[in-house]
Write an enzyme that holds these catalytic residues in place. Sequence first.
Site, PDB file in Angstrom:
ATOM      1  N   CYS A 100       0.016 -13.209  -8.400  1.00  0.00           N
ATOM      2  CA  CYS A 100       1.255 -12.839  -8.109  1.00  0.00           C
ATOM      3  C   CYS A 100       2.207 -14.103  -6.856  1.00  0.00           C
ATOM      4  O   CYS A 100       1.435 -14.489  -6.316  1.00  0.00           O
ATOM      5  CB  CYS A 100       1.307 -11.690  -6.444  1.00  0.00           C
ATOM      6  SG  CYS A 100       2.733 -11.586  -6.226  1.00  0.00           S
ATOM      7  N   CYS A 104       9.215 -12.493  -6.532  1.00  0.00           N
ATOM      8  CA  CYS A 104      10.786 -11.578  -7.686  1.00  0.00           C
ATOM      9  C   CYS A 104      11.275 -10.639  -6.691  1.00  0.00           C
ATOM     10  O   CYS A 104      12.455 -10.064  -7.093  1.00  0.00           O
ATOM     11  CB  CYS A 104      10.091 -11.242  -8.678  1.00  0.00           C
ATOM     12  SG  CYS A 104       8.502 -12.466  -9.469  1.00  0.00           S
ATOM     13  N   THR A 191       5.376  -9.081   0.193  1.00  0.00           N
ATOM     14  CA  THR A 191       5.048  -9.694  -0.129  1.00  0.00           C
ATOM     15  C   THR A 191       5.039 -10.754  -0.209  1.00  0.00           C
ATOM     16  O   THR A 191       6.597 -11.034  -0.364  1.00  0.00           O
ATOM     17  CB  THR A 191       4.725  -9.513  -2.200  1.00  0.00           C
ATOM     18  OG1 THR A 191       3.984  -8.269  -2.351  1.00  0.00           O
ATOM     19  CG2 THR A 191       4.226 -10.316  -2.738  1.00  0.00           C
ATOM     20  N   GLU A 257       0.088 -11.253   1.710  1.00  0.00           N
ATOM     21  CA  GLU A 257       1.235  -9.556   2.421  1.00  0.00           C
ATOM     22  C   GLU A 257       0.923  -9.719   3.732  1.00  0.00           C
ATOM     23  O   GLU A 257       0.476 -10.190   4.178  1.00  0.00           O
ATOM     24  CB  GLU A 257       0.660  -8.552   1.708  1.00  0.00           C
ATOM     25  CG  GLU A 257       1.480  -7.837   0.371  1.00  0.00           C
ATOM     26  CD  GLU A 257       0.589  -8.565  -0.879  1.00  0.00           C
ATOM     27  OE1 GLU A 257      -0.742  -8.216  -0.748  1.00  0.00           O
ATOM     28  OE2 GLU A 257       1.267  -9.066  -1.800  1.00  0.00           O
ATOM     29  N   HIS A 292      12.258  -4.186 -10.275  1.00  0.00           N
ATOM     30  CA  HIS A 292      10.860  -4.746 -10.038  1.00  0.00           C
ATOM     31  C   HIS A 292      10.002  -3.276 -11.054  1.00  0.00           C
ATOM     32  O   HIS A 292       8.574  -4.418 -10.732  1.00  0.00           O
ATOM     33  CB  HIS A 292      10.126  -4.266  -8.417  1.00  0.00           C
ATOM     34  CG  HIS A 292       9.508  -5.189  -8.046  1.00  0.00           C
ATOM     35  ND1 HIS A 292       9.481  -7.185  -8.432  1.00  0.00           N
ATOM     36  CD2 HIS A 292       8.061  -4.942  -7.313  1.00  0.00           C
ATOM     37  CE1 HIS A 292       8.646  -6.699  -7.269  1.00  0.00           C
ATOM     38  NE2 HIS A 292       7.451  -6.534  -7.482  1.00  0.00           N
ATOM     39  N   TYR A 296       6.954  -6.104 -13.781  1.00  0.00           N
ATOM     40  CA  TYR A 296       5.568  -5.895 -13.574  1.00  0.00           C
ATOM     41  C   TYR A 296       4.587  -6.175 -15.731  1.00  0.00           C
ATOM     42  O   TYR A 296       3.776  -6.386 -16.004  1.00  0.00           O
ATOM     43  CB  TYR A 296       4.917  -4.475 -13.395  1.00  0.00           C
ATOM     44  CG  TYR A 296       4.673  -4.666 -11.783  1.00  0.00           C
ATOM     45  CD1 TYR A 296       5.861  -5.855 -10.499  1.00  0.00           C
ATOM     46  CD2 TYR A 296       3.760  -3.639 -11.171  1.00  0.00           C
ATOM     47  CE1 TYR A 296       5.301  -5.623  -9.588  1.00  0.00           C
ATOM     48  CE2 TYR A 296       3.699  -3.723  -9.983  1.00  0.00           C
ATOM     49  CZ  TYR A 296       4.474  -4.533  -9.159  1.00  0.00           C
ATOM     50  OH  TYR A 296       4.317  -4.879  -7.288  1.00  0.00           O
ATOM     51  N   CYS A 299       4.712  -9.871 -15.484  1.00  0.00           N
ATOM     52  CA  CYS A 299       3.410 -10.665 -14.579  1.00  0.00           C
ATOM     53  C   CYS A 299       2.415 -10.337 -14.748  1.00  0.00           C
ATOM     54  O   CYS A 299       1.200 -10.815 -14.565  1.00  0.00           O
ATOM     55  CB  CYS A 299       4.114 -10.558 -12.952  1.00  0.00           C
ATOM     56  SG  CYS A 299       4.136  -8.964 -12.297  1.00  0.00           S
ATOM     57  N   GLU A 447      -2.370  -3.883  -6.124  1.00  0.00           N
ATOM     58  CA  GLU A 447      -0.356  -3.690  -6.386  1.00  0.00           C
ATOM     59  C   GLU A 447       0.257  -3.413  -8.205  1.00  0.00           C
ATOM     60  O   GLU A 447       1.817  -3.109  -8.102  1.00  0.00           O
ATOM     61  CB  GLU A 447      -0.051  -5.294  -6.342  1.00  0.00           C
ATOM     62  CG  GLU A 447       1.182  -5.302  -6.209  1.00  0.00           C
ATOM     63  CD  GLU A 447       1.903  -7.089  -6.085  1.00  0.00           C
ATOM     64  OE1 GLU A 447       1.128  -7.951  -6.609  1.00  0.00           O
ATOM     65  OE2 GLU A 447       2.542  -7.815  -5.217  1.00  0.00           O
TER      66      GLU A 447
END
Length: 483
Positions: A100, A104, A191, A257, A292, A296, A299, A447
């Site tokens: 990650c 974002c 994050t 995190e 979001h 995903y 990413c 995640e």
Amino acid sequence: MKINSADDYLESLRSLERNVFVRGERISGTPDHPLIRPSVNAVSETFEERDEENSRELLFATSHLTGNEISRFTHIHQSTSDLLRKVLMQRLLARRVATCFQRCVGMDGLNALYSVTYECDAAHHTNYHERLKNYIRFIQEENLVVEGAMTDVKGDRGLRPSEQSDPDMFLRIAKRKDDGIIVRGAKAHQTGALNSHEILVMPTAGMRENEAQYAVSFAIPADAPGITFILGRQPSDTRKIEESPLDVGNPTYGSQEALVIFDDVFVPEERVFLSGEYDSSGAMVERFAAYHRQSYGGCKAGVGDILIGATKLVSEYQGISRASHVRDKITEMIHLNETLFSCGIATSVLGRKTPSGCYLVDMLLANVCKLNVTRFPFEISRLAQDIAGGLLATMPFQKDFENPETAPLLEKYLRGKSEIPTIERIKIMKLLENMTMGCGAAAYLTESIHGAGSPQAQRIMIERLSNIDEKVRLAKKIAGIDW
Ligand code: SF4
Ligand code: FE
């Protein structure tokens, strides 16, 4: 000072004076700490154009507010092409870092707030949208990293915010002042929190009339008085402080995190974007989550590319790459990975313009995308482990490969194909270990389930948005049913 490069970014983080705890100690020099530096390196990639196809077009955009070239991470989507480029950028960056890259959430938060503040102003005669535009101009011009902070600690999950025995289980307005608000509460598993210059806070759920104090959104510098960061652990994280990069598997890049605590933090009025308009909080949550969940599809597919490549390499190093079941399993991994990507593309292409001018993704498909993400990376990882074999969890320490007594033994007995040096086999196995069960699994697996909302949240949205009555009507028509 505008951040123009990864070096500028690193310097800017060093100049932040924050209250940060790592392994039970207050630390300074946060970005240089060995537990944190790999995650800084991952964010740094968002500042750098590299020799990849469309790198510049994907990483940068033209601001609709100033006409200047800006980072896409600070951009407000002006078309479905922008939505599409966002997903392509995310896959590109994930392919660089295999984890990650943490930038974002702020981008998705700013875009969600853009349309929601516009609509809130129309309903309540507030002026949040203008404030937000001023804030976005500032972020774009300075090229800052913004952490999007949504998830509250929540206390007893069976109780509403207003029913908790401790009212601070959801971040709230503790006090109103003439020139701003004082907020108290905490945001969990944030994050990239320690890699951000700014924190953009949003409510964690749609609030009701008696929960107006929890319907709050604002932006605050990460080093504002009253904010405390406590870094979260990841599996095998202390390998990063053992000076044994082989054992880390992906020693250059990582994710991060943290728990972020707001202890009576003052937020000036011009940085408040929602303060009590509870009927706007639900849309804020849903739109942020949709952006979001779209993310995903980019990413996680990019991380999947690395995992699939590593698995293929392991199969070659071990001499099984031509076995039909291995080829079939790798094909299955590719199929699952490209399905995630397809969902990200579809939800972008079917996006629509909101009254604010900002483009919103297709909400139903964004939730379908994320529900697939809660499953497919696990299946891809299972297949990777299947092909890699049990050595994945039994490899010796880096120091054993360096000890003159054990090194020749390991060189001899852990060899795969005779022409491949043993250490190369171990390197790629350690990367697979990192991604499927080590610190990299926090970003790729945990995640994937819980980031942008847990699976049940997507199921609720899919049920709500899927228009099942329309499907029933169509079926009745085909079957000739009149009542
Ligand atoms: Fe970006 Fe993916 Fe990390 Fe979310 S999980 S911040 S979308 S890289
Ligand atoms: Fe995430």
